[in-house]
Motif scaffolding. Sequence first.
Motif, PDB file in Angstrom:
ATOM      1  N   PRO A 149      -2.515 -13.892  13.127  1.00  0.00           N
ATOM      2  CA  PRO A 149      -2.847 -12.830  14.080  1.00  0.00           C
ATOM      3  C   PRO A 149      -3.390 -11.596  13.367  1.00  0.00           C
ATOM      4  O   PRO A 149      -3.207 -11.437  12.160  1.00  0.00           O
ATOM      5  N   SER A 150      -4.025 -10.741  14.111  1.00  0.00           N
ATOM      6  CA  SER A 150      -4.622  -9.530  13.561  1.00  0.00           C
ATOM      7  C   SER A 150      -3.555  -8.666  12.885  1.00  0.00           C
ATOM      8  O   SER A 150      -2.470  -8.509  13.415  1.00  0.00           O
ATOM      9  N   GLY A 151      -3.892  -8.149  11.696  1.00  0.00           N
ATOM     10  CA  GLY A 151      -2.956  -7.260  11.002  1.00  0.00           C
ATOM     11  C   GLY A 151      -1.939  -7.979  10.141  1.00  0.00           C
ATOM     12  O   GLY A 151      -1.027  -7.351   9.623  1.00  0.00           O
ATOM     13  N   CYS A 152      -2.086  -9.290   9.945  1.00  0.00           N
ATOM     14  CA  CYS A 152      -1.057 -10.018   9.195  1.00  0.00           C
ATOM     15  C   CYS A 152      -1.362 -10.037   7.703  1.00  0.00           C
ATOM     16  O   CYS A 152      -0.604 -10.609   6.926  1.00  0.00           O
ATOM     17  N   GLY A 153      -2.454  -9.429   7.273  1.00  0.00           N
ATOM     18  CA  GLY A 153      -2.716  -9.339   5.842  1.00  0.00           C
ATOM     19  C   GLY A 153      -3.790 -10.278   5.325  1.00  0.00           C
ATOM     20  O   GLY A 153      -3.973 -10.409   4.111  1.00  0.00           O
ATOM     21  N   LYS A 154      -4.544 -10.896   6.213  1.00  0.00           N
ATOM     22  CA  LYS A 154      -5.573 -11.836   5.776  1.00  0.00           C
ATOM     23  C   LYS A 154      -6.658 -11.148   4.968  1.00  0.00           C
ATOM     24  O   LYS A 154      -7.018 -11.601   3.871  1.00  0.00           O
ATOM     25  N   THR A 155      -7.160 -10.041   5.506  1.00  0.00           N
ATOM     26  CA  THR A 155      -8.213  -9.326   4.800  1.00  0.00           C
ATOM     27  C   THR A 155      -7.718  -8.854   3.438  1.00  0.00           C
ATOM     28  O   THR A 155      -8.451  -8.910   2.444  1.00  0.00           O
ATOM     29  N   THR A 156      -6.479  -8.415   3.389  1.00  0.00           N
ATOM     30  CA  THR A 156      -5.927  -7.934   2.125  1.00  0.00           C
ATOM     31  C   THR A 156      -5.900  -9.058   1.086  1.00  0.00           C
ATOM     32  O   THR A 156      -6.248  -8.842  -0.078  1.00  0.00           O
ATOM     33  N   ALA A 191       1.864  -5.245   2.813  1.00  0.00           N
ATOM     34  CA  ALA A 191       0.809  -5.866   3.614  1.00  0.00           C
ATOM     35  C   ALA A 191       0.766  -7.367   3.360  1.00  0.00           C
ATOM     36  O   ALA A 191       0.460  -8.151   4.242  1.00  0.00           O
ATOM     37  N   PHE A 244       0.826  -1.209   0.000  1.00  0.00           N
ATOM     38  CA  PHE A 244       0.000   0.000   0.000  1.00  0.00           C
ATOM     39  C   PHE A 244       0.855   1.251   0.000  1.00  0.00           C
ATOM     40  O   PHE A 244       0.357   2.345   0.169  1.00  0.00           O
ATOM     41  N   GLU A 248      -8.937  -5.066  -4.379  1.00  0.00           N
ATOM     42  CA  GLU A 248      -7.590  -4.521  -4.457  1.00  0.00           C
ATOM     43  C   GLU A 248      -6.886  -5.273  -5.580  1.00  0.00           C
ATOM     44  O   GLU A 248      -7.129  -6.457  -5.786  1.00  0.00           O
ATOM     45  N   THR A 257       3.140   1.835   2.264  1.00  0.00           N
ATOM     46  CA  THR A 257       3.337   2.259   3.649  1.00  0.00           C
ATOM     47  C   THR A 257       4.715   1.843   4.156  1.00  0.00           C
ATOM     48  O   THR A 257       4.983   1.901   5.345  1.00  0.00           O
TER      49      THR A 257
HETATM   50  N1  LIG Z   1      -6.151   0.373   2.303  1.00  0.00           N
HETATM   51  C1  LIG Z   1      -5.019   0.243   3.015  1.00  0.00           C
HETATM   52  N2  LIG Z   1      -4.067   1.194   2.965  1.00  0.00           N
HETATM   53  C2  LIG Z   1      -2.921   1.070   3.675  1.00  0.00           C
HETATM   54  N3  LIG Z   1      -2.631   0.049   4.455  1.00  0.00           N
HETATM   55  C3  LIG Z   1      -3.527  -0.944   4.553  1.00  0.00           C
HETATM   56  C4  LIG Z   1      -4.763  -0.895   3.855  1.00  0.00           C
HETATM   57  N4  LIG Z   1      -5.461  -2.029   4.147  1.00  0.00           N
HETATM   58  C5  LIG Z   1      -4.682  -2.732   5.006  1.00  0.00           C
HETATM   59  N5  LIG Z   1      -3.529  -2.093   5.245  1.00  0.00           N
HETATM   60  C6  LIG Z   1      -2.432  -2.580   6.106  1.00  0.00           C
HETATM   61  O1  LIG Z   1      -2.102  -3.873   5.703  1.00  0.00           O
HETATM   62  C7  LIG Z   1      -1.833  -4.699   6.831  1.00  0.00           C
HETATM   63  C8  LIG Z   1      -2.698  -5.937   6.805  1.00  0.00           C
HETATM   64  O2  LIG Z   1      -4.034  -5.572   7.039  1.00  0.00           O
HETATM   65  P1  LIG Z   1      -5.244  -6.601   6.995  1.00  0.00           P
HETATM   66  O3  LIG Z   1      -5.172  -7.370   5.731  1.00  0.00           O
HETATM   67  O4  LIG Z   1      -6.500  -5.843   7.218  1.00  0.00           O
HETATM   68  O5  LIG Z   1      -4.924  -7.524   8.240  1.00  0.00           O
HETATM   69  P2  LIG Z   1      -5.851  -8.637   8.916  1.00  0.00           P
HETATM   70  O6  LIG Z   1      -7.112  -8.763   8.155  1.00  0.00           O
HETATM   71  O7  LIG Z   1      -5.024  -9.876   8.886  1.00  0.00           O
HETATM   72  O8  LIG Z   1      -6.078  -8.200  10.318  1.00  0.00           O
HETATM   73  C9  LIG Z   1      -2.064  -3.852   8.061  1.00  0.00           C
HETATM   74  O9  LIG Z   1      -0.813  -3.435   8.543  1.00  0.00           O
HETATM   75  C10 LIG Z   1      -2.869  -2.691   7.550  1.00  0.00           C
HETATM   76  O10 LIG Z   1      -2.553  -1.547   8.266  1.00  0.00           O
END
Ligand SMILES: Nc1ncnc2c1ncn2[C@@H]1O[C@H](COP(=O)(O)OP(=O)(O)O)[C@@H](O)[C@H]1O
Lengths: 343, 461
Positions: free
Chosen positions: A38-45, A19, A13, A54, A15
Amino acid sequence: MAKLILNNVSKDFGTGQPAVSRVSLDVREGGFLALLGPSGCGKTTVLRMIAGFEAPSDGAIFLGERLLADPAQSLPPERRNMAMVFQSYALWPHMSVADNVGYPLKVRGVSKEVYRRRIVEALDTVRLADLADRRPADLSGGQRQRVALARCLVTQPDVVLLDEPLANLDRHLRQEMEETFREFHIRSGATMIYVTHDQSEAMALATDIAVMSRGELLQVAPPQEIYACPEGRLVGSLIGRGAILSLAVPAAMLRKLDWGAIRALLGAAAPDGGVLADVLVRPEDVRLGGEGAAARVRSSLYEGERYSVTLDLADGQILRAFSRERPMPGDTMSVTITSAWRL
Amino acid sequence: MMIPPQVTALAWVQMSGPSSPLLKALHIAPPLGSPQPLYSVGGVALLYGVQHAPLVYLALRAGLMNVPRDGMEAARLSGASALRTFRDIVLPLALPGMIAGAAIAFVSCIGNFGIPAILGIPASIYTLSTLVFTKFAAFTDRTFGEVALLSGVIALISVAGLAVQERALGGRDYRILGQSGAAACLPVGRWRFVFLPVLAILLFFMLVAPFLALLAGALVPAYGVPLTVKTLSFHAFEEVLLRQAITRTAFANSLFLAAVTAIGLLVLSVLAGYMLTRRRDAASRMVASLIEIPYALPGIVVAVAFILVFAAPLPVFNVTLYGTIWIILVAYFASFFAVSLKPVVSAYRQLDPALEEAARLAGAGFFTRLKDILVPLVAPAAGASVILVFLIACNELTVSALLWSAGTQTLGVVIYNLDDSGGSDLASALSVLVVLMVVAMMLLLEAMAKHLPKGAVPWRS
Ligand SMILES: Nc1ncnc2c1ncn2[C@@H]1O[C@H](COP(=O)(O)OP(=O)(O)O)[C@@H](O)[C@H]1O
Ligand SMILES: [Mg+2]
C-alpha cells in the motif's frame, strides 16, 4: 550482471518510525521483481536505496560480490550502472526527446554514430521514432512514460528500477505499456525492480513478488505462490480477494484444507484453551448450490463477467463467492468450499 | 525600473518643490520660499517605496509564474470561487516570492544611501547609512570606532529582518513536481477597467513625470531659472559629456566594475545555490551559513568593513588595495552576492530533484550534471540575476561613496558630488544620460530576448 542482495536493510529518516526496517531480499540475475504494498509502506525508499539516492541506516546492499552501500559508505548513483523510470518521469524539459533518451550515452562518451543508432533503436522499441525532435512538454503522459523507458533502454544497465511507472496512465495505455515492459525485460535481460501498489500489474509482469507493509517485507514468492499460499493474515488480505474465516484448525493438520476437513471444522467449537486459526477462502473456491453448509446472501454486485456475492455463514462469519446467476439478498443457499488455506 | 536611487531622488526633487523647473514651466510651482516637501522623513520613505517597488514586483512575479494552471483549476473544481482560489492556492504558492521580495526591499532600504543622502542630508535628517558617511567626511581619530559601531547596528537590523524571513519561509517546500505543466493566467475580468487606469497613473508618476523633471532640470541654464523655449540650453550636457574628463572616467569605471561583478557572481551563485538547496551534510551547512553573512550585510556595512580591513597594506603582498578600484570590486562581490544568489536559489528550489537524480543514474558526475542539466534549467533565473547585478552595480552609490578616491569615481559618486556642490543642472544632465544608458541596455536585451531562454530577462515573460 549479478544478483542483487539486500541484507537486513533499514532506513530511518529520524521521524520516529523507520520508513524501511530490516528488509532482506535476493533478486536473481535477470529477475523481474515487483515490490507490492500500500501507499506509504516504504517501496520508494527501498528503490532509492538501491539506486543510491539514500544511504541505508542499517544493513548492506550488494550487487554480486560488490558492496553498493552500507551505513558507512555508498557508491554514488552515477557509478552503479542502473537506470530508473521515475514516477514523475523526470524528463529534462530543455532537451528534445532524442537528447533525453541519448543522454546516458552522451555521458559515457560513445561515438556520434553509435549514439544516433542506439537512440533510433530505443525509440523504435517504444514506438516513438517520429517524435524524436519534440520537447517533453509537447508529449502526452503515455508518450513521456515511453521516453523515460527508452532512456533506460539505450545503455545496458545492470538493474532497472521502476517507481509506479503506470500510476498516471489510463487503463488501455497501461496494458500496452505492460506489454512494452515485458518485451523490454526479455530483450534487455536486465534485473528489474518494479514498484507498484496495483497487484494485477504485479501479477501480470513479475517473476517474483515482494509484499511490503509498514516498512517491513512480508513475503517474497512467485505470483502463483503468493496467491495460493500467502504467509500470514496481512498478506492474505492484501493479495487477491477472499474471506478470512476463524476456524479451530488443529495445528497438526495440513495447511491446505479440502471440503471434508472444512465441513468438519465449520460446526466445531473452539478447542479448550486452544486458539482459532485464520483460514483464507478464495471466492472462486466457493461453489453455490447442491448440498453443503447453509449460508444467507447478504449482497450481490454485478461485475460484468459475473456476480460477486457476499454471504453470511450460520455462525455469522462472512464468505465471498462468484455466481453466474443473480442471487437475491436474503435468500438462503448451501455452499461448498472446495479448498482453503490456513494463513 | 533599474534607475539608481540617487537619480530617482534627484528626479523627484526636480519634480516637486518651489524651484522645480518642470513645475515652473507648467506654472504650477509652489511659491518660492515654501519648503521642499521631500526633504523630510516622509519623503525619504516615499522614495524608498518608489525605488523598491520593481524589486518586489519581480520577486512576486517570479513566484506567481510558478503557480501551475492545473492546480488552480483543481481548486476551482473543488468549489472555490476565483477569490478563494487566489487566497488558498495562488497566495500560498506565491508566498515564497512575496517574502523574498519583502526581505530584499527591507535589507535594501536599511542599507540605502542614495535617497537619504540627497533628500535627508540637506534637511539634517540622518539615516544610519548617511550618518556613517558624514562621520567619514568629518574624519577624526574616533571615526573608525564610531563607524564600526554604526555599521554593526545596521548589520544587526538587517540580520533581524532576514531572520524573520527565514522563519516565515521555514518548512515551506513548494517544489512543483514535473514542471511540464502550463503556467497559470489569472483572469482579471471586469476589474480590468479599474486596474488599468490606476496602473497607468502609477506608472506615469513613477517613470514619466520624474524623467521629464530630470530633463527639465538638465535643460535650464542655471538653478532657479524657469524653463522656457528661450532659456532652454544644452550647456549642461556639453559640460558633462565633453569638458569633464571625470564623467567619462566614471562611465568606464562603472561599466568595468559592473561587468566583472555580474559575471563573477554568476559563477559563484550557480555553485553556491546548488550547495544551499541540495547538499545536506554538515560541511555544506557550514558553507551555507557563511554565504548568508554577506547576504545579511548592506553595502554600507561591507564598505566600512573593507575600509577597516584594507586601510593598511596587505601583509604578504605589501600592496594597498585601499584607494584602488579593486577594493570597490571586491566590495561589490560581497555586497551583491545576495542579489545574484536569490533568483538562482529560487530556481533550484523549484526544480524537481528527480531531474538531477535521473542524470546521476545516467552516469553523469557532478560537473557533467551541472553543465547539462542544472545550468540550462536554472539559466532563466541565472540570466535574470546577471542582468540585475549588472544594472545595480552599474549605478551603485552606497559602497563606492565610501571607497572611491581620485580616478576611481563611479557614476553614482559623480552624480552625488555634482548635486552636493550645487551643480544640480550638471547632476541632472548626467542622470538623464544614466537613465538613457539603462534604457538602451534594456532595449538591447529586449532585442536579444528571443535568443535567450524564456524568463531570462526579468521584465519579460
Ligand atoms: N526524505 C524523507 N524524509 C522523511 N520521511 C520520508 C522521506 N521519504 C519518505 N519518507 C517516509 O517514509 C515512508 C515511506 O515512504 P515511501 O517509500 O515514499 O512510500 P511508498 O513509495 O511505498 O508510497 C513514508 O511514511 C514517508 O513519509
Ligand atoms: Mg512511492
